[in-house]
Write a protein that holds these residues in place. Structure first.
Motif, PDB file in Angstrom:
ATOM      1  N   LYS A   1     -34.431  52.928  23.211  1.00 57.11           N
ATOM      2  CA  LYS A   1     -35.536  53.895  23.336  1.00 57.11           C
ATOM      3  C   LYS A   1     -36.617  53.402  24.296  1.00 57.11           C
ATOM      4  N   ASP A   2     -36.654  52.083  24.545  1.00 57.95           N
ATOM      5  CA  ASP A   2     -37.661  51.548  25.464  1.00 57.95           C
ATOM      6  C   ASP A   2     -37.474  52.044  26.892  1.00 57.95           C
ATOM      7  N   LEU A   3     -36.250  52.429  27.216  1.00 57.71           N
ATOM      8  CA  LEU A   3     -35.992  52.922  28.570  1.00 57.71           C
ATOM      9  C   LEU A   3     -36.860  54.148  28.864  1.00 57.71           C
ATOM     10  N   ARG A   4     -37.045  55.003  27.855  1.00 58.98           N
ATOM     11  CA  ARG A   4     -37.884  56.199  28.019  1.00 58.98           C
ATOM     12  C   ARG A   4     -39.327  55.831  28.354  1.00 58.98           C
ATOM     13  N   LYS A   5     -39.708  54.580  27.991  1.00 61.35           N
ATOM     14  CA  LYS A   5     -41.110  54.175  28.194  1.00 61.35           C
ATOM     15  C   LYS A   5     -41.313  53.448  29.523  1.00 61.35           C
ATOM     16  N   PHE A   6     -40.275  53.333  30.308  1.00 58.71           N
ATOM     17  CA  PHE A   6     -40.343  52.561  31.553  1.00 58.71           C
ATOM     18  C   PHE A   6     -41.566  52.960  32.381  1.00 58.71           C
ATOM     19  N   GLY A   7     -41.799  54.268  32.473  1.00 54.67           N
ATOM     20  CA  GLY A   7     -42.914  54.781  33.284  1.00 54.67           C
ATOM     21  C   GLY A   7     -44.270  54.221  32.865  1.00 54.67           C
ATOM     22  N   LYS A   8     -44.347  53.774  31.625  1.00 52.92           N
ATOM     23  CA  LYS A   8     -45.636  53.291  31.114  1.00 52.92           C
ATOM     24  C   LYS A   8     -46.085  51.974  31.754  1.00 52.92           C
ATOM     25  N   ILE A   9     -45.196  51.304  32.479  1.00 55.85           N
ATOM     26  CA  ILE A   9     -45.630  50.033  33.092  1.00 55.85           C
ATOM     27  C   ILE A   9     -46.793  50.270  34.052  1.00 55.85           C
ATOM     28  N   THR A  10     -46.961  51.498  34.526  1.00 60.40           N
ATOM     29  CA  THR A  10     -48.089  51.781  35.441  1.00 60.40           C
ATOM     30  C   THR A  10     -49.426  51.680  34.710  1.00 60.40           C
ATOM     31  N   GLU A  11     -49.395  51.805  33.386  1.00 65.80           N
ATOM     32  CA  GLU A  11     -50.658  51.845  32.640  1.00 65.80           C
ATOM     33  C   GLU A  11     -51.456  50.549  32.757  1.00 65.80           C
ATOM     34  N   TRP A  12     -50.785  49.451  32.900  1.00 66.41           N
ATOM     35  CA  TRP A  12     -51.521  48.173  32.971  1.00 66.41           C
ATOM     36  C   TRP A  12     -51.674  47.664  34.407  1.00 66.41           C
ATOM     37  N   SER A  13     -51.137  48.397  35.339  1.00 69.10           N
ATOM     38  CA  SER A  13     -51.332  48.035  36.737  1.00 69.10           C
ATOM     39  C   SER A  13     -50.911  49.248  37.557  1.00 69.10           C
ATOM     40  N   GLU A  14     -51.853  50.174  37.632  1.00 66.54           N
ATOM     41  CA  GLU A  14     -51.506  51.491  38.140  1.00 66.54           C
ATOM     42  C   GLU A  14     -51.013  51.476  39.579  1.00 66.54           C
ATOM     43  N   GLU A  15     -51.755  50.805  40.439  1.00 65.30           N
ATOM     44  CA  GLU A  15     -51.442  50.866  41.855  1.00 65.30           C
ATOM     45  C   GLU A  15     -50.063  50.263  42.141  1.00 65.30           C
ATOM     46  N   LEU A  16     -49.842  49.073  41.598  1.00 64.42           N
ATOM     47  CA  LEU A  16     -48.557  48.424  41.862  1.00 64.42           C
ATOM     48  C   LEU A  16     -47.422  49.198  41.215  1.00 64.42           C
ATOM     49  N   GLY A  17     -47.666  49.680  39.988  1.00 65.87           N
ATOM     50  CA  GLY A  17     -46.652  50.462  39.287  1.00 65.87           C
ATOM     51  C   GLY A  17     -46.258  51.694  40.083  1.00 65.87           C
ATOM     52  N   ASN A  18     -47.267  52.438  40.548  1.00 66.36           N
ATOM     53  CA  ASN A  18     -46.974  53.643  41.330  1.00 66.36           C
ATOM     54  C   ASN A  18     -46.241  53.318  42.623  1.00 66.36           C
ATOM     55  N   LYS A  19     -46.670  52.229  43.260  1.00 65.48           N
ATOM     56  CA  LYS A  19     -45.992  51.819  44.501  1.00 65.48           C
ATOM     57  C   LYS A  19     -44.514  51.553  44.222  1.00 65.48           C
ATOM     58  N   PHE A  20     -44.288  50.847  43.126  1.00 64.92           N
ATOM     59  CA  PHE A  20     -42.898  50.546  42.770  1.00 64.92           C
ATOM     60  C   PHE A  20     -42.111  51.842  42.567  1.00 64.92           C
ATOM     61  N   PHE A  21     -42.637  52.768  41.772  1.00 67.15           N
ATOM     62  CA  PHE A  21     -41.871  53.986  41.476  1.00 67.15           C
ATOM     63  C   PHE A  21     -41.674  54.871  42.719  1.00 67.15           C
ATOM     64  N   ASP A  22     -42.680  54.883  43.594  1.00 65.14           N
ATOM     65  CA  ASP A  22     -42.515  55.650  44.842  1.00 65.14           C
ATOM     66  C   ASP A  22     -41.376  55.054  45.670  1.00 65.14           C
ATOM     67  N   TYR A  23     -41.445  53.725  45.787  1.00 63.18           N
ATOM     68  CA  TYR A  23     -40.417  53.016  46.548  1.00 63.18           C
ATOM     69  C   TYR A  23     -39.033  53.284  45.933  1.00 63.18           C
ATOM     70  N   TYR A  24     -38.973  53.138  44.634  1.00 60.55           N
ATOM     71  CA  TYR A  24     -37.717  53.314  43.892  1.00 60.55           C
ATOM     72  C   TYR A  24     -37.105  54.689  44.158  1.00 60.55           C
ATOM     73  N   SER A  25     -37.933  55.729  44.032  1.00 66.65           N
ATOM     74  CA  SER A  25     -37.350  57.067  44.189  1.00 66.65           C
ATOM     75  C   SER A  25     -36.969  57.318  45.643  1.00 66.65           C
ATOM     76  N   GLU A  26     -37.715  56.714  46.556  1.00 69.81           N
ATOM     77  CA  GLU A  26     -37.377  56.860  47.972  1.00 69.81           C
ATOM     78  C   GLU A  26     -36.012  56.215  48.263  1.00 69.81           C
ATOM     79  N   VAL A  27     -35.794  55.031  47.689  1.00 65.52           N
ATOM     80  CA  VAL A  27     -34.549  54.290  47.929  1.00 65.52           C
ATOM     81  C   VAL A  27     -33.322  55.127  47.544  1.00 65.52           C
TER      82      VAL A  27
END
Ligand code: SF4
Ligand code: SF4
Lengths: 351, 110
Positions: free
Chosen positions: B8-34
């Protein structure tokens, strides 16, 4: 694979109220996930309203030669609900006067209705722009009396839409039953021979893909490319478009989700993939579904859940397009199946 | 913590942005682009991801890319072959170090 319908097995889930109960309990009752009403309210899209009618979908009966595991109709050879000629006659009157540009016959296997051919002949005289028959392909090879269906379809310029779970035998037979793949291939080749699905041909042949399990369909365009390549390379088969359709959590698919303990995850996946721009064009906004006994519904899914249309006109005998336009659509959590990702309808994606 | 891994933790993956928003968002943007269609198709990328998920032995990634493969109508034979590619590289990478062992033996041994 089950050989009979839920109804024949006297399964609890053969009852629509049990399905609706299930879809409102658990993760939706305890607040883990928002209900569909709550979700579309976030973007001010509640209530969903019917726009101008474009597609008239008629379900001529739940009898089918197949018993697919995911079937939202719970169709099968044991289902006896079949549209009578009298109701068909009432439908013909409606078809002659409708403002809809598309007529869509579905089932079960519509060809198994004993008056199917008469109905197609009469309906085609109304000159509706796009006349669809949803054919499961294997019916064409099921019995000699159906062998001429490709010619019959051609004669009446019917647009054929057929389901095809995969371009390989293994994945197809798993979803639809042993031997389905070979029969479907043969039927597609026969349709191609008549000109159906060929590049530039007016004889439209589209395929419907829906996932063979508890997961959502992939990108429709990419999938169409894969299907075209696979069917062309191995069988020299051509078709026009592929519609990727999401399985809605009702009837046999709901039964499967629960039995395989995938229900919660599947609903999570649907809600996660919720796309507000798909809500704009969900098919109930431009479609009306008529059941085998002449009742009116917002869509084929609501028909199966016996959620009646929210209008004074409830039956084909009271049909009135003006009255039906602008009606509020009846919704429940199954609607999430229409709004996931690029959305899903009988004509494929909507967003 | 009663379990190190909970599906069930997989569903919470997106929450990593909560403690470091900028880096988290950068990661997810990069990820979806890849993973978008590019010189490689999204289908090919999904199979690569599945193979790497196995060599990394990440249960979340294995869940995610098995499901992704099914969504992309990838067959189970294709998935298994992809994993063998990962496994072959893993074992090859182990075995090729045998040369280093041989070099050392040859140097030290009389
Ligand atoms: S999915 Fe279609 S072909 Fe399969 S049982 Fe249902 S109506 Fe028949
Ligand atoms: S299930 Fe029917 S009523 Fe619900 S959104 Fe889809 S088409 Fe509309």
């Amino acid at each position: 694979m089950a050989q009979t319908s839920l109804q024949k097995r006297h399964s609890d889930l053969a009852q629509s109220n049990k399905q609706l109960e299930l879809l409102s309990n658990g993760i939706f009752a305890n607040g883990e996930l928002p209900t569909f009403k709550e979700k579309i309210s976030e973007t001010n899209q509640f209530p969903l309203k019917a726009k101008k009618l474009e597609i008239l979908q008629i379900n001529v009966g739940y009898m089918c030669n197949q018993v697919c595991e995911h079937c939202h109709v719970d169709a099968g050879p044991d289902r006896k609900e079949i549209m009578t000629k009298k109701t068909m006659q009432e439908c013909i009157e409606v078809i002659k006067n409708t403002g809809a540009h598309t007529l869509d016959l579905t089932g079960g296997a519509p060809e198994m209705n004993p008056n199917f051919r008469w109905f197609v002949e009469e309906a085609s005289k109304a000159g509706i722009k796009d006349f669809i028959v949803r054919s499961n392909l294997t019916i064409i090879r099921a019995n000699k009396k159906y062998y001429d269906l490709p010619d019959f379809f051609k004669k009446h310029n019917v647009h054929v839409i057929s389901s095809m779970p995969h371009w390989t035998r293994g994945k197809t037979d798993k979803q639809r039953g042993d031997g389905v793949f070979d029969k479907s291939i043969k039927a597609l080749q026969e349709l191609n021979e008549r000109g159906y699905g060929m590049p530039g041909s007016d004889l439209r042949l589209d395929l419907v893909y829906n996932p063979s399990g508890a997961f959502l369909p992939g990108d429709q365009a990419a999938m169409e490319k894969d299907f075209k390549k696979g069917l062309m390379e191995d069988f020299n088969i051509q078709f026009h478009n592929l519609f990727a359709i999401t399985n809605l959590p009702i009837a046999r698919f709901l039964d499967y989700l629960i039995a395989s303990e995938n229900y919660d995850d599947y609903m999570y996946a649907l809600v996660d993939a919720y796309n507000p721009s798909a809500v704009e064009n969900v098919m109930c906004t431009n479609t009306l579904s008529i059941s085998w006994d002449g009742y009116l519904f917002d869509c084929d899914f609501n028909q199966m859940l016996e959620l009646p249309v929210n209008s004074k006109a409830k039956h084909i005998s009271e049909y009135n397009e003006e009255l039906l336009e602008g009606r509020n659509i009846t919704i429940s959590q199954h609607c999430y199946g229409c709004t996931a990702g690029a959305g899903s309808s009988c004509q494929g994606t909507v967003a | 913590m009663s379990n190190y891994y909970d599906d069930k933790d997989l569903r919470k993956f997106g929450k990593i942005t909560e403690w470091s928003e900028e880096l988290g968002n950068k990661f997810f943007d990069y990820y979806s682009e890849v993973f978008k269609e590019g010189a490689l198709s999204a289908r090919e990328k999904s199979l690569i991801a599945l193979a790497v998920a196995h060599t990394e032995q990440c249960p979340y990634c294995i869940d995610a890319y098995t499901k992704d493969g099914l969504q992309k109508a990838i067959t189970k034979e294709e998935m298994m072959e992809a994993i063998h590619v990962g496994a072959a590289i893993k074992s090859g990478a182990t075995l090729v170090h045998g040369v280093q062992m041989m070099n050392k033996v040859n140097k030290l041994d009389l």
